[in-house]
Design an enzyme around this catalytic site. Structure first.
Site, PDB file in Angstrom:
ATOM      1  N   SER A 136     -29.355  72.879  30.833  1.00  0.00           N
ATOM      2  CA  SER A 136     -30.093  73.353  29.661  1.00  0.00           C
ATOM      3  C   SER A 136     -29.844  74.827  29.443  1.00  0.00           C
ATOM      4  O   SER A 136     -30.083  75.339  28.360  1.00  0.00           O
ATOM      5  CB  SER A 136     -31.599  73.241  29.882  1.00  0.00           C
ATOM      6  OG  SER A 136     -31.937  72.045  30.454  1.00  0.00           O
ATOM      7  N   ASN A 145     -32.353  74.225  22.458  1.00  0.00           N
ATOM      8  CA  ASN A 145     -33.159  75.006  23.398  1.00  0.00           C
ATOM      9  C   ASN A 145     -33.296  76.474  22.984  1.00  0.00           C
ATOM     10  O   ASN A 145     -34.318  77.091  23.281  1.00  0.00           O
ATOM     11  CB  ASN A 145     -32.604  74.906  24.824  1.00  0.00           C
ATOM     12  CG  ASN A 145     -33.098  73.654  25.530  1.00  0.00           C
ATOM     13  OD1 ASN A 145     -34.036  73.011  25.077  1.00  0.00           O
ATOM     14  ND2 ASN A 145     -32.471  73.314  26.635  1.00  0.00           N
ATOM     15  N   HIS A 194     -25.692  67.354  26.736  1.00  0.00           N
ATOM     16  CA  HIS A 194     -27.079  67.771  26.936  1.00  0.00           C
ATOM     17  C   HIS A 194     -28.036  66.787  26.276  1.00  0.00           C
ATOM     18  O   HIS A 194     -28.078  66.660  25.048  1.00  0.00           O
ATOM     19  CB  HIS A 194     -27.273  69.195  26.386  1.00  0.00           C
ATOM     20  CG  HIS A 194     -28.638  69.724  26.648  1.00  0.00           C
ATOM     21  ND1 HIS A 194     -29.372  70.389  25.718  1.00  0.00           N
ATOM     22  CD2 HIS A 194     -29.438  69.638  27.744  1.00  0.00           C
ATOM     23  CE1 HIS A 194     -30.544  70.718  26.224  1.00  0.00           C
ATOM     24  NE2 HIS A 194     -30.611  70.266  27.450  1.00  0.00           N
ATOM     25  N   GLU A 212     -26.429  66.975  22.625  1.00  0.00           N
ATOM     26  CA  GLU A 212     -25.598  68.127  22.253  1.00  0.00           C
ATOM     27  C   GLU A 212     -24.301  68.025  23.054  1.00  0.00           C
ATOM     28  O   GLU A 212     -24.338  67.901  24.287  1.00  0.00           O
ATOM     29  CB  GLU A 212     -26.318  69.437  22.588  1.00  0.00           C
ATOM     30  CG  GLU A 212     -27.487  69.725  21.661  1.00  0.00           C
ATOM     31  CD  GLU A 212     -28.240  71.003  22.024  1.00  0.00           C
ATOM     32  OE1 GLU A 212     -28.648  71.719  21.105  1.00  0.00           O
ATOM     33  OE2 GLU A 212     -28.443  71.280  23.225  1.00  0.00           O
TER      34      GLU A 212
HETATM   35  N1  3HC Z   1     -39.410  54.786  28.173  1.00  0.00           N
HETATM   36  C1  3HC Z   1     -39.828  53.816  27.335  1.00  0.00           C
HETATM   37  N2  3HC Z   1     -40.886  53.950  26.504  1.00  0.00           N
HETATM   38  C2  3HC Z   1     -41.538  55.136  26.546  1.00  0.00           C
HETATM   39  C3  3HC Z   1     -41.153  56.185  27.401  1.00  0.00           C
HETATM   40  C4  3HC Z   1     -40.033  55.993  28.230  1.00  0.00           C
HETATM   41  N3  3HC Z   1     -39.594  56.931  29.065  1.00  0.00           N
HETATM   42  N4  3HC Z   1     -41.987  57.238  27.192  1.00  0.00           N
HETATM   43  C5  3HC Z   1     -42.883  56.848  26.251  1.00  0.00           C
HETATM   44  N5  3HC Z   1     -42.605  55.594  25.865  1.00  0.00           N
HETATM   45  C6  3HC Z   1     -43.305  54.792  24.877  1.00  0.00           C
HETATM   46  C7  3HC Z   1     -44.810  54.783  25.136  1.00  0.00           C
HETATM   47  O1  3HC Z   1     -45.141  53.811  26.089  1.00  0.00           O
HETATM   48  C8  3HC Z   1     -45.369  54.450  23.781  1.00  0.00           C
HETATM   49  O2  3HC Z   1     -45.362  53.058  23.587  1.00  0.00           O
HETATM   50  P1  3HC Z   1     -46.518  52.338  22.713  1.00  0.00           P
HETATM   51  O3  3HC Z   1     -46.269  52.798  21.305  1.00  0.00           O
HETATM   52  O4  3HC Z   1     -46.244  50.898  22.909  1.00  0.00           O
HETATM   53  O5  3HC Z   1     -47.809  52.810  23.283  1.00  0.00           O
HETATM   54  C9  3HC Z   1     -44.347  55.056  22.821  1.00  0.00           C
HETATM   55  O6  3HC Z   1     -43.183  55.387  23.601  1.00  0.00           O
HETATM   56  C10 3HC Z   1     -44.865  56.295  22.189  1.00  0.00           C
HETATM   57  O7  3HC Z   1     -45.345  57.145  23.207  1.00  0.00           O
HETATM   58  P2  3HC Z   1     -46.728  57.855  23.154  1.00  0.00           P
HETATM   59  O8  3HC Z   1     -47.743  57.012  22.469  1.00  0.00           O
HETATM   60  O9  3HC Z   1     -47.042  58.356  24.518  1.00  0.00           O
HETATM   61  O10 3HC Z   1     -46.502  59.136  22.306  1.00  0.00           O
HETATM   62  P3  3HC Z   1     -45.591  59.618  21.126  1.00  0.00           P
HETATM   63  O11 3HC Z   1     -45.709  58.764  19.912  1.00  0.00           O
HETATM   64  O12 3HC Z   1     -45.940  61.046  21.012  1.00  0.00           O
HETATM   65  O13 3HC Z   1     -44.060  59.481  21.611  1.00  0.00           O
HETATM   66  C11 3HC Z   1     -42.459  60.944  22.624  1.00  0.00           C
HETATM   67  C12 3HC Z   1     -43.632  59.987  22.830  1.00  0.00           C
HETATM   68  C13 3HC Z   1     -41.284  60.159  22.014  1.00  0.00           C
HETATM   69  C14 3HC Z   1     -42.071  61.488  23.965  1.00  0.00           C
HETATM   70  C15 3HC Z   1     -42.915  62.050  21.598  1.00  0.00           C
HETATM   71  O14 3HC Z   1     -44.122  62.610  22.008  1.00  0.00           O
HETATM   72  C16 3HC Z   1     -41.908  63.169  21.476  1.00  0.00           C
HETATM   73  O15 3HC Z   1     -40.935  63.071  20.734  1.00  0.00           O
HETATM   74  N6  3HC Z   1     -42.178  64.310  22.169  1.00  0.00           N
HETATM   75  C17 3HC Z   1     -41.321  65.455  22.164  1.00  0.00           C
HETATM   76  C18 3HC Z   1     -40.360  65.336  23.290  1.00  0.00           C
HETATM   77  C19 3HC Z   1     -39.383  66.466  23.332  1.00  0.00           C
HETATM   78  O16 3HC Z   1     -39.531  67.486  22.685  1.00  0.00           O
HETATM   79  N7  3HC Z   1     -38.328  66.304  24.138  1.00  0.00           N
HETATM   80  C20 3HC Z   1     -37.333  67.320  24.329  1.00  0.00           C
HETATM   81  C21 3HC Z   1     -37.802  68.327  25.316  1.00  0.00           C
HETATM   82  S1  3HC Z   1     -36.641  69.613  25.595  1.00  0.00           S
HETATM   83  C22 3HC Z   1     -35.496  68.918  26.591  1.00  0.00           C
HETATM   84  O17 3HC Z   1     -35.616  67.832  27.077  1.00  0.00           O
HETATM   85  C23 3HC Z   1     -34.303  69.749  26.869  1.00  0.00           C
HETATM   86  C24 3HC Z   1     -34.251  70.231  28.265  1.00  0.00           C
HETATM   87  O18 3HC Z   1     -33.064  70.937  28.410  1.00  0.00           O
HETATM   88  C25 3HC Z   1     -35.432  71.089  28.678  1.00  0.00           C
END
Ligand code: 3HC
Length: 340
Positions: free
Chosen positions: A114, A186, A135, A147
């Protein structure tokens, strides 16, 4: 394709899962047996959730394509190796050197880093022309973006192959044409983290996250996301990017890291995760959207001005990588229209 993932943590196991879903044979490597056990449990949990939604058919069939190993020699026959160990140059350089010595000459070697430049890591790789950045975003199985980063030495052929690899696992690749710290998404996210951290004191964690969720429409609060992706990961990232001149500052992150409160993985971070995701309610007092997003908009402009990605690519990247409802340029247009 035979794919090996080095490091079976939060990102590593998710990356392996995605490749296995798309029919590839995956070897997950780690030095800790407990990490591999935890990774296997996490992959099964995730696949079960996807099965309930009809997104995968047979969990057992997919699991048969995933092997775990403590012996790095088992990656020798891979077509693709992706490094996903913690964000520390020493650790990454050691494992990349080891891997590039073992693999076949035609293997593609990638890093999911990252914060470290691909060109810097390529010094530790035997065939730097076959090394690039792939990424992923957490959780890799749900976030559509990858990415694809071209280091100074990455050949055009391998860069294009990286784009095809991302497409082959259902992802939308964004080409990162210049190897800048934090790539595209990022760089923007670190600005948001830094702005949010600087607002602490004036506002609480919950008030800032309330603004992120209810005014900006982010899928998670900013501090919730820091917890979700790991306080340790983010702290290590902040140190590495700072060393290279990018100001990602968050004293609260350091405090939590030093206390061992690592976020969702340890049950506590900015929030208490022992009963699952925190419930962030809409607050009366909260920062204005521009207090959080302005520095990210400026960063988006810098990325475009410097020819790293186009305006459209930047907006698509934050929507797909972070789940934002709008890209930074769309937020800019919205803020401008509110001012008028
Ligand atoms: N596998 C399968 N299903 C999953 C899962 C996984 N790992 N994680 C969550 N789910 C499912 C949940 O069980 C839920 O199912 P349901 O609708 O049947 O209850 C569904 O996905 C939706 O989850 P939530 O209800 O908990 O919540 P959201 O609607 O908010 O969705 C999310 C979850 C997709 C993670 C959403 O919150 C999101 O997009 N968050 C932002 C994540 C983000 O920004 N990621 C990037 C971070 S930066 C990075 O990674 C870069 C690194 O370099 C640091």
């Amino acid at each position: 394709m035979k794919v090996s993932v080095l490091g079976s943590g939060l990102m590593g196991h998710g990356i392996g899962e995605v490749f296995a879903i798309y029919g590839n044979y995956v070897t997950l490597y780690d030095i800790y047996p407990e990490a591999l056990k935890k990774a296997t449990i996490n992959v099964i949990d995730s696949l079960e959730k996807l099965k309930q939604k009809g997104k995968v058919d047979n969990v057992d069939e997919i699991m048969k394509r995933i092997n775990t190993t403590l012996n790095i020699a088992d990656i020798s026959d891979s077509d693709l190796v992706i490094e996903a160990v913690p964000e520390n140059l020493e650790l990454k350089s050691k494992i990349l050197l080891q891997a590039s010595t073992i693999v076949r000459e035609d293997c593609v070697l990638a890093s999911n880093t990252s914060s470290l430049p691909i060109s810097e890591l390529s010094r530790y790789v035997r065939r730097p022309e076959r090394f690039l950045g792939l990424h992923f975003f957490n959780p890799p199985v749900l976030m559509r973006l990858v990415e694809v980063v071209k280091g100074n030495e990455t050949s055009e052929k391998i860069f294009n192959q990286g784009i095809e690899i991302a497409k082959s696992i259902g992802k939308i690749p964004i080409p990162v044409r210049k190897d800048v710290i934090g790539f595209v998404v990022n760089r923007i996210l670190f600005r948001v983290f830094t702005s949010a951290c600087s607002l602490l004191g004036k506002y609480t964690v919950e008030e800032i996250d309330s603004s992120a969720k209810y005014l900006l429409g982010f899928p998670m609060g900013i501090f919730e996301l820091l917890d979700y992706t790991g306080i340790d990961t983010n702290y290590l990232i902040s140190l590495e990017v700072k060393k290279r001149g990018f100001n990602y500052t968050c004293p609260a992150l350091e405090e939590l890291y030093k206390k061992g409160n690592l976020g969702s993985k340890s049950g506590k971070g900015f929030y208490d995760w022992r009963n699952g995701r925190p419930k962030i309610l809409r607050r009366d007092k909260m920062p204005k959207p521009e207090e959080i997003i302005s520095s990210a908009i400026q960063e988006g402009e810098w990325i475009v001005e410097n020819g790293i990605s186009t305006k459209e690519e930047v907006d698509l990247a934050v929507k797909l990588g972070l789940g934002w409802p709008k890209g930074v340029f769309e937020y800019k247009a919205e803020l401008n229209s509110m001012v008028r």
